[in-house]
Write an enzyme that holds these catalytic residues in place. Structure first.
Site, PDB file in Angstrom:
ATOM      1  N   MET A  29      38.049  30.434  35.013  1.00  0.00           N
ATOM      2  CA  MET A  29      37.035  30.758  36.021  1.00  0.00           C
ATOM      3  C   MET A  29      36.150  31.895  35.496  1.00  0.00           C
ATOM      4  O   MET A  29      35.506  32.597  36.272  1.00  0.00           O
ATOM      5  CB  MET A  29      37.699  31.154  37.333  1.00  0.00           C
ATOM      6  N   ALA A  31      35.060  35.552  33.635  1.00  0.00           N
ATOM      7  CA  ALA A  31      35.527  36.957  33.615  1.00  0.00           C
ATOM      8  C   ALA A  31      36.679  37.055  32.598  1.00  0.00           C
ATOM      9  O   ALA A  31      37.776  37.525  32.902  1.00  0.00           O
ATOM     10  CB  ALA A  31      35.963  37.413  35.000  1.00  0.00           C
ATOM     11  N   HIS A  36      42.871  35.007  28.262  1.00  0.00           N
ATOM     12  CA  HIS A  36      42.123  33.761  28.019  1.00  0.00           C
ATOM     13  C   HIS A  36      41.923  33.535  26.520  1.00  0.00           C
ATOM     14  O   HIS A  36      42.017  32.413  26.028  1.00  0.00           O
ATOM     15  CB  HIS A  36      40.743  33.828  28.686  1.00  0.00           C
ATOM     16  N   GLY A 146      47.953  29.394  31.115  1.00  0.00           N
ATOM     17  CA  GLY A 146      48.866  30.518  30.965  1.00  0.00           C
ATOM     18  C   GLY A 146      50.121  30.306  31.805  1.00  0.00           C
ATOM     19  O   GLY A 146      50.060  29.815  32.932  1.00  0.00           O
ATOM     20  N   ASP A 149      50.771  32.034  35.584  1.00  0.00           N
ATOM     21  CA  ASP A 149      50.658  31.323  36.859  1.00  0.00           C
ATOM     22  C   ASP A 149      51.569  30.100  36.790  1.00  0.00           C
ATOM     23  O   ASP A 149      51.104  28.962  36.660  1.00  0.00           O
ATOM     24  CB  ASP A 149      49.203  30.905  37.101  1.00  0.00           C
ATOM     25  N   GLN A 152      51.089  27.297  39.344  1.00  0.00           N
ATOM     26  CA  GLN A 152      49.875  26.518  39.027  1.00  0.00           C
ATOM     27  C   GLN A 152      50.168  25.516  37.901  1.00  0.00           C
ATOM     28  O   GLN A 152      49.787  24.351  37.971  1.00  0.00           O
ATOM     29  CB  GLN A 152      48.756  27.471  38.625  1.00  0.00           C
ATOM     30  N   SER A 188      47.024  41.498  33.301  1.00  0.00           N
ATOM     31  CA  SER A 188      46.313  40.873  34.413  1.00  0.00           C
ATOM     32  C   SER A 188      45.087  41.712  34.718  1.00  0.00           C
ATOM     33  O   SER A 188      45.120  42.943  34.578  1.00  0.00           O
ATOM     34  CB  SER A 188      47.231  40.849  35.638  1.00  0.00           C
ATOM     35  N   ARG A 190      44.234  42.336  37.478  1.00  0.00           N
ATOM     36  CA  ARG A 190      44.612  43.130  38.659  1.00  0.00           C
ATOM     37  C   ARG A 190      45.214  44.484  38.291  1.00  0.00           C
ATOM     38  O   ARG A 190      45.248  45.388  39.124  1.00  0.00           O
ATOM     39  CB  ARG A 190      45.618  42.372  39.495  1.00  0.00           C
TER      40      ARG A 190
HETATM   41  O1  PAF Z   1      43.759  29.708  36.443  1.00  0.00           O
HETATM   42  C1  PAF Z   1      42.549  29.584  36.663  1.00  0.00           C
HETATM   43  O2  PAF Z   1      41.707  30.314  36.145  1.00  0.00           O
HETATM   44  C2  PAF Z   1      42.082  28.487  37.625  1.00  0.00           C
HETATM   45  O3  PAF Z   1      42.993  28.309  38.654  1.00  0.00           O
HETATM   46  C3  PAF Z   1      41.770  27.160  36.931  1.00  0.00           C
HETATM   47  C4  PAF Z   1      43.012  26.549  36.299  1.00  0.00           C
HETATM   48  C5  PAF Z   1      40.717  27.367  35.858  1.00  0.00           C
HETATM   49  C6  PAF Z   1      41.228  26.144  37.938  1.00  0.00           C
HETATM   50  O4  PAF Z   1      40.067  26.601  38.541  1.00  0.00           O
END
Ligand code: PAF
Length: 285
Positions: A29, A31, A36, A146, A149, A152, A188, A190
């Site tokens: 997303m 930033a 990343h 990653g 999460d 996710q 993070s 955060r």
């Molecule tokens: O982890 C993230 O940055 C988001 O949840 C993702 C996987 C890019 C989906 O928008």
């Protein structure tokens, strides 16, 4: 490095890349931070070309979560990606991703329940929906996420398997180890919300988790180990605990005893203005 914002140029760029090799997708997303870039570096080892998507996905933000305040810094992000050898940045507009009248929702039941799903209703539907679209758009050979999460990642793996998004028997969804600071605190964005004192206290999270894992692996009752973990966090400066749970690593079924399958300890706890999450593997019986 090429940057595209709509589907037609994306499709022709992907077609060109595929003529000369395999494609890895790193969905983000934006930033971007070191976490990343670690995914991008790993992606480069796994495929000939790396595509990074940058899209602040409105579907995964709840009503009380400030979508408008989410940082959007495409130029800065591209400047970070170019030296990493990324071939293509897919930065769709909201209209390109969700055309007028968009009405489809992908809900992955079970793995989305509880943990972060409890405090963010609809969040994982939004993630699954956008990631499914990204897979169809980019047609990657592999995609990297990653492990920080973990829930996710479990949702995406389940969805990809259920919807035949990846080739059978190919582990195309690659989880990449959480990047940690020297003291063990998971990296993070955060962490930037923490004062120096709170940042020092945050180390209690990985240390208390490791202690709980050692206790569980050593045969202590799970409830007792989790209780001690919560006490250690509160004594160490955390204000509250959202969850501290032992779950099956893949199905995320809650466990109240050590199992003979891979397990994961998952914790979310609040300190200062930050809600920190972390997860670690627990060795099966
Ligand atoms: O982890 C993230 O940055 C988001 O949840 C993702 C996987 C890019 C989906 O928008």
């Amino acid at each position: 490095m090429q940057t595209v914002h709509s589907l037609d140029p994306l499709r022709s760029a992907i077609q060109t890349l595929r003529q000369t090799g395999t494609v890895a997708l790193v969905p983000t997303m934006g930033a971007l931070h070191e976490g990343h870039l670690t995914l991008v570096r790993e992606a480069r080892k796994r495929a000939d070309h790396v595509v990074v998507s940058i899209f602040v996905n409105p579907l995964q933000f709840g009503v009380n979560e400030d979508l408008d305040a989410y940082p959007r810094q495409l130029e800065r992000d591209c400047n970070l990606l170019e030296p990493e050898g990324v071939a293509l940045v897919w930065a769709p507009t909201v209209d390109a991703m969700y055309p007028q009248g968009f009405a489809t929702n992908i809900a992955v039941t079970g793995v989305s329940d509880g943990l972060c799903g409890a405090s963010r209703p609809g969040h994982f539907d939004g993630v699954a929906t956008v990631v499914c679209k990204l897979f169809h758009q980019v047609l990657p050979d592999v995609a990297l996420f990653g492990e920080k999460d973990w829930q996710q990642l479990a949702v995406i793996r389940r969805m990809a398997r259920d919807l035949d998004l990846t080739r059978p028997h190919v582990d195309a969804i690659i989880g990449v180890d959480t990047v940690r600071e020297e003291d063990g605190v998971a990296r993070s964005s955060r962490n930037a919300y923490l004062t120096a004192e709170q940042r020092a206290a945050a180390v209690t999270l990985p240390t208390a988790m490791k202690a709980a894992i050692a206790a569980i692996e050593g045969g202590a009752p799970v409830a007792e180990a989790l209780g001690d973990l919560e006490k250690a966090l509160l004594a160490g400066g955390f204000a509250s605990i959202d969850y501290a749970e032992l779950r099956d690593a893949e199905s995320l079924v809650p466990l109240d005893a050590r199992s003979d399958r891979p397990m994961r300890l998952l914790v979310a706890a609040r300190i200062g203005k930050a809600r920190l999450i972390d997860n670690m593997a627990v060795v099966p019986r």
